[in-house]
Design a protein around this motif. Structure first.
Motif, PDB file in Angstrom:
ATOM      1  N   LYS A  25       6.357  -1.323  -9.702  1.00  9.43           N
ATOM      2  CA  LYS A  25       5.210  -1.772 -10.511  1.00  9.43           C
ATOM      3  C   LYS A  25       4.007  -0.863 -10.308  1.00  9.43           C
ATOM      4  N   ILE A  26       4.098   0.019  -9.306  1.00 12.21           N
ATOM      5  CA  ILE A  26       3.001   0.953  -9.052  1.00 12.21           C
ATOM      6  C   ILE A  26       3.358   2.302  -9.664  1.00 12.21           C
ATOM      7  N   LYS A  27       2.348   3.129  -9.897  1.00 12.00           N
ATOM      8  CA  LYS A  27       2.552   4.394 -10.608  1.00 12.00           C
ATOM      9  C   LYS A  27       2.816   5.584  -9.686  1.00 12.00           C
TER      10      LYS A  27
ATOM     11  N   ILE B 272      -0.069   6.001   3.243  1.00  8.46           N
ATOM     12  CA  ILE B 272      -0.461   5.334   4.479  1.00  8.46           C
ATOM     13  C   ILE B 272      -1.923   4.877   4.347  1.00  8.46           C
ATOM     14  N   ARG B 273      -2.231   3.679   4.847  1.00  6.35           N
ATOM     15  CA  ARG B 273      -3.550   3.025   4.809  1.00  6.35           C
ATOM     16  C   ARG B 273      -3.838   2.330   3.482  1.00  6.35           C
ATOM     17  N   ASN B 274      -3.020   2.548   2.434  1.00  6.21           N
ATOM     18  CA  ASN B 274      -3.252   1.852   1.169  1.00  6.21           C
ATOM     19  C   ASN B 274      -2.980   0.364   1.331  1.00  6.21           C
ATOM     20  N   MET B 275      -3.692  -0.440   0.550  1.00  5.75           N
ATOM     21  CA  MET B 275      -3.482  -1.886   0.533  1.00  5.75           C
ATOM     22  C   MET B 275      -2.972  -2.284  -0.842  1.00  5.75           C
ATOM     23  N   TYR B 276      -1.940  -3.091  -0.843  1.00  2.38           N
ATOM     24  CA  TYR B 276      -1.347  -3.597  -2.080  1.00  2.38           C
ATOM     25  C   TYR B 276      -1.104  -5.090  -1.934  1.00  2.38           C
ATOM     26  N   TRP B 277      -0.853  -5.738  -3.057  1.00  3.87           N
ATOM     27  CA  TRP B 277      -0.250  -7.047  -3.033  1.00  3.87           C
ATOM     28  C   TRP B 277       1.238  -6.801  -2.868  1.00  3.87           C
TER      29      TRP B 277
ATOM     30  N   VAL C 271      -6.562  -0.957  -9.059  1.00  8.24           N
ATOM     31  CA  VAL C 271      -7.230  -0.198  -8.005  1.00  8.24           C
ATOM     32  C   VAL C 271      -6.412  -0.335  -6.720  1.00  8.24           C
ATOM     33  N   VAL C 272      -6.295   0.751  -5.969  1.00 10.26           N
ATOM     34  CA  VAL C 272      -5.563   0.698  -4.695  1.00 10.26           C
ATOM     35  C   VAL C 272      -6.562   0.926  -3.565  1.00 10.26           C
TER      36      VAL C 272
END
Length: 152
Positions: free
Chosen positions: A32-34, A39-44, A124-125
């Motif tokens: 679902k992401i592009k 590393i350090r990114n936040m997602y649902w 937004v990530v």
């Protein structure tokens, strides 16, 4: 007698169907992401609905800890919780949030999941600041076992 044979045949078919499903591979799902998570990114993250407590379940924020970047594979994450974790010595209270709510990184529940389970927040990530990520990693490393000395 006819009813009993029919019931028996239905039960046999159901049992065979359940047994054959046990060995089927789970589906491959498109991400679902592009872009590959960094590393350090936040997602649902959509954790599995068939979890068993104390496993994490439902959609919740996660912090990516994988070094390897891939869009079509696995990602290692630390799940976050909005439930206060004041009694959990393996949790780090975060200043950064994916949705503005107070949350904790739960470092003793590190998970490896399909990248397809990640969902960006409103396109937004967010990225955890380096110093805050350092605190999370320190807590994770404290939770992991130490390497034994070579001559032990």
């Amino acid at each position: 007698m006819y009813k009993n044979k029919t019931k028996s045949k239905i039960a046999e078919n159901l049992l065979q169907g359940m047994m054959s499903n046990e060995h089927q591979s789970p589906p491959k799902v498109a991400p679902k992401i592009k872009a590959a998570p960094k590393i350090r990114n936040m997602y649902w993250c959509d954790f599995p609905r068939d979890a068993q407590l104390p496993e994490f379940w439902k959609r919740r924020p996660v912090i990516v800890v994988s070094r390897i970047r891939t869009l079509h594979g696995a990602v290692t994450v630390i799940p976050c919780s909005t439930t206060p974790q004041n009694e959990n010595k393996w949790a780090v209270k975060l200043k950064t949030s994916i949705d503005g709510r107070e949350s904790w990184a739960v470092c003793d529940k590190i998970s490896t999941l399909a990248v397809s389970r990640l969902v960006p927040h409103s396109g937004v990530v967010p990225k955890l600041p380096q110093e805050e990520f350092r605190l999370v990693l320190e807590k994770l490393l404290e939770w992991l076992p130490s390497l034994p000395k070579e001559n032990s």
